[in-house]
Design a protein around this motif. Structure first.
Motif: not given
Length: 304
Positions: A120, A135, A137-139, A141, A287, A290-291, A295
């Motif tokens: 991340l 994305s 979701l990435t933010w 995470a 986190a 999930s990320y 991916e």
């Protein structure tokens, strides 16, 4: 040392071998997970450990390349590294040195759990430097990882543990993330010669910084295992398997080290993580998993 997530974002469909690649990556994570436990057996100066560990890792990696690629092939690998390879090697040198020095100030759990956020952090660096799209979701995470790390290092803020160890752990995570970004941008750079170069740099600096390199025979045996098998073999397994599976799956398998490393040191040395480290680590791992799961789904969809 935590697994280096420096691998291309995806692999070509024709080069994939999910079973073999997964076994190799899982093997590297298990091998690396014993790093903190081995370090706890050594009661010598940190710079002395860095020197001997780097020496035996360099010899192992050089032997691995000579066996796999031959003398000419090995020389070609080093010549073709270029500036990206040198940069990755320096990242490895800083990370491997900081790993040993950090263990003198903080727990193994803090070191490996803070490093868990490397993928991340790499995404954040790519956004800052190359403006790669991130994305929503990435933010989320990334925010969760920052929050989890803040909880973990709160003990050092309160004086419960030394802030030096947590600072070094965060440095490790940053340079690994930087190595990830460089390797993804320059996919032709082979990690093995870069890592070998990094161990040479780390060993040279440690030889200068150490007050003495003398160790006992039992300590030398541990250092051989620490350098050649824990670091060298782990990296050889990683670089062999990483090209056979999608990068998200490789990073996902690498989280086995994050889970196992605190377990081994707790069982063998009785080093129990503090409650804040456990709570923050759970947030970081949740986190990250999930990320990486999203991916991995995206990469599989892209590969058809």
């Amino acid at each position: 040392m935590s697994q280096p997530s420096a691998l291309p974002q995806s692999v070509a469909a024709g080069s994939q071998n999910p079973v073999q690649g997964s076994l190799l990556l899982l093997g590297s994570a298990v091998v690396w997970s014993f790093g903190g436990t081995l370090a706890r057996f050594l009661a010598v100066e940190g710079w002395t450990i860095v020197f001997w560990r780097s020496l035996f890792a360099a010899l192992f990696l050089l032997g691995f390349m000579l066996l796999r690629d031959g003398p000419r092939g090995t020389a070609t690998l080093f010549r073709n590294m270029g500036l990206p390879g040198i940069a990755v090697g320096l990242c490895f040198a800083i990370a491997s040195t900081s790993f040993i020095l950090a263990l003198a100030y903080t727990t193994v759990a803090n070191v490996v759990l803070i490093q868990a956020g490397v993928p991340l952090i790499a995404a954040l660096i790519s956004w800052l430097v190359f403006r790669d799209r991130i994305s929503r979701l990435t933010w989320l995470a990334i925010a969760a990882v920052i929050g989890g790390v803040a909880i973990m290092v709160s003990d050092s803020m309160s004086g419960a543990v030394s802030p030096i160890g947590d600072a070094l752990a965060m440095l490790i995570a940053f340079v690994f993330a930087l190595a990830t970004v460089i390797t993804r941008r320059y996919a032709h750079v082979r990690m093995t010669p870069a890592a070998c170069f990094g161990t040479i740099v780390a060993g040279t600096v440690a030889a200068v910084m150490s007050s003495g390199l003398k160790v006992t025979l039992p300590e030398l045996g541990i250092l051989v295992t620490f350098g050649a098998l824990n670091f060298g073999l782990g990296l050889a397994l990683f670089v062999t398997g990483a090209r056979l599976i999608p990068s998200a799956l490789a990073a996902l398998l690498g989280t086995a080290e994050t889970v196992l490393a605190p377990l081994w040191v707790a069982l063998i040395h009785g080093e129990i993580p503090r409650s804040n480290a456990i709570l923050g680590g759970m947030i970081v791992l949740t986190a990250l998993l999930s990320y990486l799961s999203v991916e991995l789904w995206r990469q599989r969809r892209a590969l058809g």
